[in-house]
Design a protein around this motif. Structure first.
Motif, PDB file in Angstrom:
ATOM      1  N   THR A 136       0.835  -1.197   0.000  1.00  0.00           N
ATOM      2  CA  THR A 136       0.000   0.000   0.000  1.00  0.00           C
ATOM      3  C   THR A 136       0.870   1.247   0.000  1.00  0.00           C
ATOM      4  O   THR A 136       0.707   2.151  -0.811  1.00  0.00           O
ATOM      5  N   LEU A 137       1.826   1.312   0.919  1.00  0.00           N
ATOM      6  CA  LEU A 137       2.706   2.471   0.973  1.00  0.00           C
ATOM      7  C   LEU A 137       3.611   2.516  -0.244  1.00  0.00           C
ATOM      8  O   LEU A 137       3.893   3.575  -0.791  1.00  0.00           O
ATOM      9  N   GLY A 138       4.098   1.352  -0.676  1.00  0.00           N
ATOM     10  CA  GLY A 138       4.916   1.304  -1.875  1.00  0.00           C
ATOM     11  C   GLY A 138       4.158   1.815  -3.077  1.00  0.00           C
ATOM     12  O   GLY A 138       4.701   2.488  -3.950  1.00  0.00           O
ATOM     13  N   GLY A 139       2.870   1.522  -3.126  1.00  0.00           N
ATOM     14  CA  GLY A 139       2.039   2.021  -4.211  1.00  0.00           C
ATOM     15  C   GLY A 139       1.995   3.535  -4.225  1.00  0.00           C
ATOM     16  O   GLY A 139       2.021   4.160  -5.292  1.00  0.00           O
ATOM     17  N   LYS A 140       1.945   4.149  -3.047  1.00  0.00           N
ATOM     18  CA  LYS A 140       1.940   5.606  -2.974  1.00  0.00           C
ATOM     19  C   LYS A 140       3.237   6.178  -3.543  1.00  0.00           C
ATOM     20  O   LYS A 140       3.241   7.241  -4.171  1.00  0.00           O
ATOM     21  N   LEU A 141       4.329   5.476  -3.302  1.00  0.00           N
ATOM     22  CA  LEU A 141       5.602   5.952  -3.827  1.00  0.00           C
ATOM     23  C   LEU A 141       5.637   5.871  -5.347  1.00  0.00           C
ATOM     24  O   LEU A 141       6.106   6.782  -6.026  1.00  0.00           O
ATOM     25  N   PHE A 142       5.158   4.758  -5.888  1.00  0.00           N
ATOM     26  CA  PHE A 142       5.133   4.611  -7.341  1.00  0.00           C
ATOM     27  C   PHE A 142       4.236   5.654  -7.985  1.00  0.00           C
ATOM     28  O   PHE A 142       4.594   6.286  -8.980  1.00  0.00           O
ATOM     29  N   THR A 143       3.028   5.832  -7.447  1.00  0.00           N
ATOM     30  CA  THR A 143       2.103   6.790  -8.054  1.00  0.00           C
ATOM     31  C   THR A 143       2.617   8.221  -7.910  1.00  0.00           C
ATOM     32  O   THR A 143       2.474   9.032  -8.833  1.00  0.00           O
ATOM     33  N   SER A 144       3.247   8.519  -6.782  1.00  0.00           N
ATOM     34  CA  SER A 144       3.801   9.858  -6.593  1.00  0.00           C
ATOM     35  C   SER A 144       4.965  10.103  -7.549  1.00  0.00           C
ATOM     36  O   SER A 144       5.108  11.205  -8.097  1.00  0.00           O
ATOM     37  N   ALA A 145       5.791   9.078  -7.749  1.00  0.00           N
ATOM     38  CA  ALA A 145       6.897   9.213  -8.697  1.00  0.00           C
ATOM     39  C   ALA A 145       6.367   9.497 -10.099  1.00  0.00           C
ATOM     40  O   ALA A 145       6.895  10.334 -10.827  1.00  0.00           O
ATOM     41  N   TRP A 146       5.294   8.800 -10.465  1.00  0.00           N
ATOM     42  CA  TRP A 146       4.696   9.012 -11.795  1.00  0.00           C
ATOM     43  C   TRP A 146       4.166  10.442 -11.919  1.00  0.00           C
ATOM     44  O   TRP A 146       4.381  11.113 -12.930  1.00  0.00           O
ATOM     45  N   MET A 147       3.499  10.928 -10.883  1.00  0.00           N
ATOM     46  CA  MET A 147       2.948  12.275 -10.920  1.00  0.00           C
ATOM     47  C   MET A 147       4.046  13.335 -10.971  1.00  0.00           C
ATOM     48  O   MET A 147       3.916  14.354 -11.650  1.00  0.00           O
ATOM     49  N   GLN A 148       5.125  13.090 -10.264  1.00  0.00           N
ATOM     50  CA  GLN A 148       6.172  14.099 -10.176  1.00  0.00           C
ATOM     51  C   GLN A 148       7.155  14.055 -11.347  1.00  0.00           C
ATOM     52  O   GLN A 148       7.697  15.095 -11.735  1.00  0.00           O
ATOM     53  N   ARG A 149       7.364  12.875 -11.918  1.00  0.00           N
ATOM     54  CA  ARG A 149       8.459  12.735 -12.872  1.00  0.00           C
ATOM     55  C   ARG A 149       8.058  12.430 -14.308  1.00  0.00           C
ATOM     56  O   ARG A 149       8.856  12.640 -15.222  1.00  0.00           O
ATOM     57  N   SER A 150       6.847  11.903 -14.537  1.00  0.00           N
ATOM     58  CA  SER A 150       6.523  11.472 -15.897  1.00  0.00           C
ATOM     59  C   SER A 150       5.974  12.608 -16.749  1.00  0.00           C
ATOM     60  O   SER A 150       5.145  13.404 -16.301  1.00  0.00           O
ATOM     61  N   ALA A 151       6.430  12.654 -17.990  1.00  0.00           N
ATOM     62  CA  ALA A 151       5.883  13.605 -18.954  1.00  0.00           C
ATOM     63  C   ALA A 151       4.445  13.234 -19.293  1.00  0.00           C
ATOM     64  O   ALA A 151       3.637  14.111 -19.640  1.00  0.00           O
ATOM     65  N   GLU A 152       4.117  11.938 -19.168  1.00  0.00           N
ATOM     66  CA  GLU A 152       2.758  11.490 -19.485  1.00  0.00           C
ATOM     67  C   GLU A 152       1.726  12.119 -18.554  1.00  0.00           C
ATOM     68  O   GLU A 152       0.636  12.501 -18.994  1.00  0.00           O
ATOM     69  N   TYR A 153       2.052  12.213 -17.268  1.00  0.00           N
ATOM     70  CA  TYR A 153       1.121  12.837 -16.326  1.00  0.00           C
ATOM     71  C   TYR A 153       0.901  14.303 -16.690  1.00  0.00           C
ATOM     72  O   TYR A 153      -0.231  14.787 -16.730  1.00  0.00           O
ATOM     73  N   LYS A 154       1.990  14.996 -16.976  1.00  0.00           N
ATOM     74  CA  LYS A 154       1.875  16.405 -17.360  1.00  0.00           C
ATOM     75  C   LYS A 154       1.034  16.549 -18.625  1.00  0.00           C
ATOM     76  O   LYS A 154       0.220  17.469 -18.751  1.00  0.00           O
ATOM     77  N   ALA A 155       1.249  15.624 -19.577  1.00  0.00           N
ATOM     78  CA  ALA A 155       0.505  15.686 -20.832  1.00  0.00           C
ATOM     79  C   ALA A 155      -0.993  15.456 -20.608  1.00  0.00           C
ATOM     80  O   ALA A 155      -1.831  16.119 -21.233  1.00  0.00           O
ATOM     81  N   LEU A 156      -1.340  14.524 -19.720  1.00  0.00           N
ATOM     82  CA  LEU A 156      -2.754  14.265 -19.437  1.00  0.00           C
ATOM     83  C   LEU A 156      -3.422  15.478 -18.792  1.00  0.00           C
ATOM     84  O   LEU A 156      -4.564  15.822 -19.115  1.00  0.00           O
ATOM     85  N   CYS A 157      -2.702  16.131 -17.888  1.00  0.00           N
ATOM     86  CA  CYS A 157      -3.255  17.343 -17.265  1.00  0.00           C
ATOM     87  C   CYS A 157      -3.428  18.433 -18.315  1.00  0.00           C
ATOM     88  O   CYS A 157      -4.472  19.102 -18.365  1.00  0.00           O
ATOM     89  N   GLN A 158      -2.406  18.604 -19.157  1.00  0.00           N
ATOM     90  CA  GLN A 158      -2.494  19.617 -20.204  1.00  0.00           C
ATOM     91  C   GLN A 158      -3.634  19.307 -21.163  1.00  0.00           C
ATOM     92  O   GLN A 158      -4.359  20.219 -21.606  1.00  0.00           O
ATOM     93  N   GLN A 159      -3.819  18.035 -21.479  1.00  0.00           N
ATOM     94  CA  GLN A 159      -4.911  17.625 -22.356  1.00  0.00           C
ATOM     95  C   GLN A 159      -6.266  18.017 -21.759  1.00  0.00           C
ATOM     96  O   GLN A 159      -7.147  18.545 -22.463  1.00  0.00           O
TER      97      GLN A 159
END
Length: 281
Positions: A44-67
């Motif tokens: 559960t906690l590890g999942g928070k780390l993975f999802t937070s890493a995706w939100m903070q570091r992935s261009a895909e997350y930024k692109a989805l927000c921009q979309q």
């Protein structure tokens, strides 16, 4: 140790690695997390780390927000392109957390302490006023403001969180950040936003609603029943991308208590997660 290096180290545990008896994490102060030499980190906690890493570091997350904000901009310009006859003014209703700002830093902070969400940690985070704006958010709301559209920030942050939230949003450049346009959760701590949305409807016509949680759009989704929530997606299918603009949030939301039957302990969450994923076909 650098927090992001620590994040990667702890996240790697989910791949089946064991961890040492002591991991030292440097944040505002040095904190020690004790773990057994053969005990895997909580998924559960590890999942928070993975999802937070995706939100903070992935261009895909930024692109989805921009979309999402590109779509919202198209809707805004189309609606305001023609002069309105006599009637109510346009309004946009928006959530705050994971809709216009990113709070994943708080999720990382809690996970690295070996803890889940806590009200005290959340209040402290809100007081700091350090959340970052999502891609496209500031530009969109400033455009809406320039076009004479009222913006209502309907959030389930508590009244005590207002000062820090205001400082944060003003520093980021969001418009209409004032008492009139802030509609936070009152002392009853009811998460249902229907009453607040109806208050806006008394004086305005709501052009669109933005949120990361389906309850930001309609009370229909404020249930702990996955089948009911799935039914709602079909029921409101034509609204998504039109009147409802949804932002991605893998970190938390009503989907969690709907999946878990409430807010169980971390150990119970872990067991439920294992069972659910193993049985999913």
């Amino acid at each position: 140790m650098n927090p992001f290096k620590t994040l990667l180290l702890l996240s790697s545990l989910l791949l089946g690695l064991t961890i040492p008896s002591c991991i030292v994490v440097q944040s505002n102060k040095t904190q020690t997390i004790q773990q057994g030499s053969h005990k895997l980190m909580s998924p559960t906690l590890g999942g928070k780390l993975f999802t937070s890493a995706w939100m903070q570091r992935s261009a895909e997350y930024k692109a989805l927000c921009q979309q999402a904000y590109n779509i919202a901009t198209e809707r805004l310009l189309a609606a305001t392109s023609n002069p309105r006859n006599k009637g109510k003014r346009w309004a946009i209703v928006t959530d705050i957390d994971e809709t216009i700002v990113d709070n994943s830093a708080n999720s990382v902070h809690q996970a690295l302490k070996g803890e889940d969400y806590s009200q005290s940690s959340w209040d402290h985070w809100c007081d700091l006023g350090e959340a970052k704006a999502l891609s496209g958010a500031v530009a969109f709301f400033r455009l809406a403001d320039s076009l004479g559209v009222s913006i209502y920030y309907i959030s389930n942050r508590d009244e005590v969180n207002k000062p820090g939230t205001k400082r944060n949003l003003i520093a980021l450049g969001f418009p209409q950040v004032d008492e009139e346009h802030f509609m936070f959760r009152d002392a009853s701590r009811q998460s249902d936003k229907t009453k607040r949305r109806n208050e806006v409807l008394r004086t305005h016509e709501i052009l669109m609603l933005l949120g990361d949680n389906l309850g930001d759009f309609d009370h229909f989704f404020d249930v702990r029943d996955e089948a009911k929530r799935d039914e709602g997606v079909k029921l409101f299918a034509e609204e998504f991308g039109r009147r409802f603009i949804i932002l991605p949030n893998p970190n938390y939301g009503t989907w969690e208590p709907a999946m878990n039957g409430g807010y169980p302990s971390l150990n119970d969450k872990d067991q439920k997660l294992r069972t659910i994923l193993r049985s999913h076909k």
